[in-house]
Design an enzyme around this catalytic site. Structure first.
Site, PDB file in Angstrom:
ATOM      1  N   ARG A  56       0.825  -1.204   0.000  1.00  0.00           N
ATOM      2  CA  ARG A  56       0.000   0.000   0.000  1.00  0.00           C
ATOM      3  C   ARG A  56       0.865   1.263   0.000  1.00  0.00           C
ATOM      4  NH1 ARG A  56      -2.414   0.148   4.772  1.00  0.00           N
ATOM      5  NH2 ARG A  56      -1.923   2.260   5.458  1.00  0.00           N
ATOM      6  N   TYR A 109     -15.851  13.779 -17.611  1.00  0.00           N
ATOM      7  CA  TYR A 109     -16.272  12.472 -17.102  1.00  0.00           C
ATOM      8  C   TYR A 109     -17.296  12.679 -15.990  1.00  0.00           C
ATOM      9  CZ  TYR A 109     -16.043   7.785 -15.156  1.00  0.00           C
ATOM     10  OH  TYR A 109     -16.368   6.531 -14.693  1.00  0.00           O
ATOM     11  N   ASP A 181      -7.042  16.187 -17.458  1.00  0.00           N
ATOM     12  CA  ASP A 181      -7.407  14.798 -17.678  1.00  0.00           C
ATOM     13  C   ASP A 181      -7.195  14.519 -19.162  1.00  0.00           C
ATOM     14  OD1 ASP A 181      -8.621  12.338 -18.151  1.00  0.00           O
ATOM     15  OD2 ASP A 181     -10.208  12.674 -16.687  1.00  0.00           O
ATOM     16  N   LYS A 206      -8.440   2.796 -19.613  1.00  0.00           N
ATOM     17  CA  LYS A 206      -8.836   3.051 -20.995  1.00  0.00           C
ATOM     18  C   LYS A 206      -7.688   2.744 -21.951  1.00  0.00           C
ATOM     19  CE  LYS A 206     -12.730   4.577 -19.190  1.00  0.00           C
ATOM     20  NZ  LYS A 206     -12.429   4.859 -17.776  1.00  0.00           N
TER      21      LYS A 206
END
Length: 395
Positions: A56, A109, A181, A206
């Site tokens: 993590r 988005y 973005d 994507k």
């Protein structure tokens, strides 16, 4: 390694010695490492030279992916996350504080639009959604407490563009940071940091991953900024990318430059077909000379990507017809895959729900896309088969 194609395969990996496996993507299959005394119990004790201890906090596979993304984007450093939304949420919550203000693209988005409008105000952070293709509208929205301008270009789902260089210059003139973005563009098309942006964000799910088999997100920017975001977003918010997903994304990234060339070529053929079809009212692809921002696309994009949108009369009925008739395309809402996808986004629904557009902004959205947008993610199939599939379905 100056060429993008070479960096996509080799950046961040050491050269194999004689007898080593040639594949330089690291094994991801562990969540912790054994080291008795190099790291304290708290992640606050982490330094730049700390060994791998707990995934993590850091992991060699996710680090390799971050380093390779930074190499493609021309950034000092990269940071990976469990999804694109995790990346943007971590960016916003690190760069913004109670009392701050952020400007976001009013078409972007849906998850980002909803985060800015519905979630950030709970933490005392205000947002203004503006048409970021209009520099004057951004300037008018600036406040003394504005700390960040976040844009998405091309914008999902209507493929409207924003001028990154002009917006970054405006932001910096006012002491504001700029994030971009660039999921739909990818670093093959656009490198926002070179145009003045402070951060570039990707949904790795994507195009960069490209194969429909992994979720991921990333931020690329200055190392000092990303170190602060890492401590909050990964260590304390827990938005860590699964190392196996990172391994899959690294594998997909090696072919990104080649895939984007094919996506662009296929999208160009499909866009030209749609632009000439009698049932289609408007077709948008940045590479079309008829795109209202084609000149900006030529300045800002080295590749026009594989996304195409179009509008047609009786869109809802046509959407049902296409969903029932297409055989090569799949009716699905994702994008950036090897296979071609299409979906329909009704204007009234998204104006009311995700975007919350009113007045002139709502009118401008409808003027661009009519009653709804058909969004196509054009894949890697033969373009002749894609066109034949659409032609049959549109009849």
């Amino acid at each position: 390694m100056s060429r993008l194609e070479t960096r996509a395969i080799h950046a961040g990996a050491s050269h194999s010695a004689v007898g080593d496996p040639v594949l330089n993507i690291l094994s991801p299959a562990t969540s912790f490492y054994s080291h008795p005394d190099a790291v304290g119990f708290s992640a606050n004790d982490l330094g730049d030279q700390a060994p791998y201890f707990y995934t993590r906090w850091s992991n060699p596979t996710t680090d390799l992916l971050a380093e390779r993304l930074a190499a493609l984007e021309g950034g000092e450093a990269g940071l990976t996350f469990s999804s694109g939304m995790a990346a943007i949420s971590s960016l916003f919550l690190n760069r913004l504080r109670c009392g701050d203000h952020v400007i976001v693209s009013n078409v972007c988005y849906a998850g980002v639009a909803e985060l800015a409008r519905d979630i950030l105000p709970k933490y005392g952070i205000r947002s203004t959604a503006v048409d970021t293709s209009d520099l004057a509208a951004i300037e008018a929205a600036l406040r003394p407490e504005t700390r960040l301008i976040h844009i998405e270009t091309p914008a999902n789902p209507i493929l409207k563009l924003s001028d990154i260089a002009a917006i970054a210059a405006l932001a910096h003139a006012n002491g504001v940071e700029c994030s971009v973005d660039s999921t739909m563009a990818t670093p093959v098309a656009t490198t926002p940091l070179a145009l003045g942006a402070d951060f570039v964000v990707h949904s790795l799910t994507k195009y960069i991953g490209g194969h429909s088999d992994a979720l991921g997100g990333a931020i690329i920017g200055r190392k000092a900024d990303l170190d602060a975001i890492q401590k909050e977003g990964l260590i304390h918010f827990g938005a860590t990318l699964n190392p196996f997903a990172a391994w899959l994304i690294l594998r997909g990234m090696e072919t990104l430059p080649l895939r984007m060339k094919a996506h662009e070529a296929n999208a160009g053929a499909v866009a030209a077909f749609l632009a000439a079809h009698p049932r289609v009212e408007q077709t948008y692809w940045p590479g079309l000379a008829s795109h209202p921002q084609h000149e900006l696309a030529r300045r800002q994009m080295r590749n026009f990507s594989g996304m195409v949108s179009f509008s047609a009369k009786n869109g809802a009925a046509l959407a049902r017809q296409l969903a029932e008739r297409v055989e090569v395309f799949s009716y699905a809402v994702s994008l950036g895959k090897t296979r071609s996808l299409l979906c329909y986004v009704p204007s009234d629904d998204i104006i009311r729900s995700s975007f919350g557009l009113e007045g002139r902004d709502a009118e401008n959205y409808r003027a661009w896309t009519g009653d709804g947008t058909f969004r196509l993610s054009v894949g890697l199939e033969a373009p002749e088969d894609l066109i034949a599939d659409l032609e049959r379905a549109l009849d």
